[in-house]
Enzyme design. Sequence first.
Site, PDB file in Angstrom:
ATOM      1  N   HIS A  99      35.034  57.449  47.274  1.00  0.00           N
ATOM      2  CA  HIS A  99      34.900  56.749  45.995  1.00  0.00           C
ATOM      3  C   HIS A  99      33.947  55.587  46.139  1.00  0.00           C
ATOM      4  O   HIS A  99      33.814  54.996  47.210  1.00  0.00           O
ATOM      5  CB  HIS A  99      36.259  56.280  45.469  1.00  0.00           C
ATOM      6  CG  HIS A  99      37.018  55.387  46.411  1.00  0.00           C
ATOM      7  ND1 HIS A  99      37.720  55.874  47.503  1.00  0.00           N
ATOM      8  CD2 HIS A  99      37.174  54.044  46.440  1.00  0.00           C
ATOM      9  CE1 HIS A  99      38.291  54.856  48.137  1.00  0.00           C
ATOM     10  NE2 HIS A  99      37.960  53.735  47.519  1.00  0.00           N
ATOM     11  N   HIS A 101      33.018  51.905  44.351  1.00  0.00           N
ATOM     12  CA  HIS A 101      33.435  50.855  43.428  1.00  0.00           C
ATOM     13  C   HIS A 101      32.190  50.374  42.670  1.00  0.00           C
ATOM     14  O   HIS A 101      31.164  50.073  43.302  1.00  0.00           O
ATOM     15  CB  HIS A 101      33.990  49.643  44.187  1.00  0.00           C
ATOM     16  CG  HIS A 101      35.218  49.922  45.011  1.00  0.00           C
ATOM     17  ND1 HIS A 101      36.484  49.512  44.635  1.00  0.00           N
ATOM     18  CD2 HIS A 101      35.376  50.562  46.207  1.00  0.00           C
ATOM     19  CE1 HIS A 101      37.361  49.875  45.565  1.00  0.00           C
ATOM     20  NE2 HIS A 101      36.707  50.516  46.534  1.00  0.00           N
TER      21      HIS A 101
HETATM   22  P1  DGP Z   1      39.556  51.288  48.823  1.00  0.00           P
HETATM   23  O1  DGP Z   1      40.346  50.119  49.314  1.00  0.00           O
HETATM   24  O2  DGP Z   1      38.051  51.102  48.948  1.00  0.00           O
HETATM   25  O3  DGP Z   1      40.044  52.581  49.422  1.00  0.00           O
HETATM   26  O4  DGP Z   1      39.823  51.344  47.248  1.00  0.00           O
HETATM   27  C1  DGP Z   1      40.918  51.952  46.678  1.00  0.00           C
HETATM   28  C2  DGP Z   1      41.046  51.375  45.293  1.00  0.00           C
HETATM   29  O5  DGP Z   1      41.896  52.219  44.556  1.00  0.00           O
HETATM   30  C3  DGP Z   1      41.634  49.973  45.234  1.00  0.00           C
HETATM   31  O6  DGP Z   1      40.659  49.076  44.701  1.00  0.00           O
HETATM   32  C4  DGP Z   1      42.811  50.104  44.267  1.00  0.00           C
HETATM   33  C5  DGP Z   1      42.595  51.429  43.614  1.00  0.00           C
HETATM   34  N1  DGP Z   1      43.807  52.155  43.301  1.00  0.00           N
HETATM   35  C6  DGP Z   1      44.822  52.449  44.175  1.00  0.00           C
HETATM   36  N2  DGP Z   1      45.771  53.158  43.537  1.00  0.00           N
HETATM   37  C7  DGP Z   1      45.334  53.330  42.258  1.00  0.00           C
HETATM   38  C8  DGP Z   1      45.902  53.984  41.115  1.00  0.00           C
HETATM   39  O7  DGP Z   1      46.968  54.574  41.139  1.00  0.00           O
HETATM   40  N3  DGP Z   1      45.171  53.927  39.963  1.00  0.00           N
HETATM   41  C9  DGP Z   1      43.959  53.289  39.898  1.00  0.00           C
HETATM   42  N4  DGP Z   1      43.344  53.275  38.711  1.00  0.00           N
HETATM   43  N5  DGP Z   1      43.401  52.666  40.953  1.00  0.00           N
HETATM   44  C10 DGP Z   1      44.088  52.692  42.118  1.00  0.00           C
END
Ligand code: DGP
Length: 113
Positions: A99, A101
Amino acid sequence: MADCLFCKIIAGDIPSAKVYEDEYCYAFRDIAPQAPTHILVVSKEHVQNVKEAAELSDAALAAIIRAIGKIAEQEKLEKGFRVVTNCGPDACQSVNHLHFHILGGRQMADQMA
Ligand code: DGP
């Protein structure tokens, strides 16, 4: 992938605030935003991170980069934005599904880390 949070979001099994979707990627608002605009662009095909992104097709890789530009336009990030992908434990990757950001809507810090 059965036990992957982002695969479940893409499948619609876990709700998300969708902002964009095409054949290759899905984008939705981060649950814990770190900027006024904080969107995650995820590949529909499950690969763990950018190191494994070479396993994706060229079409998928191109679509993800194009999607980032389209989303920035859609979100009116004319003044700029930052794109971050965390890869592995040193980078604090918490979800092991590729992913990117998109962070914007305010002046970003000069230092990236
Ligand atoms: P990373 O730390 O780079 O792996 O980013 C993971 C991101 O995913 C973090 O910024 C929070 C987001 N995240 C985790 N769980 C969920 C979820 O259930 N829904 C959404 N919309 N975002 C989530």
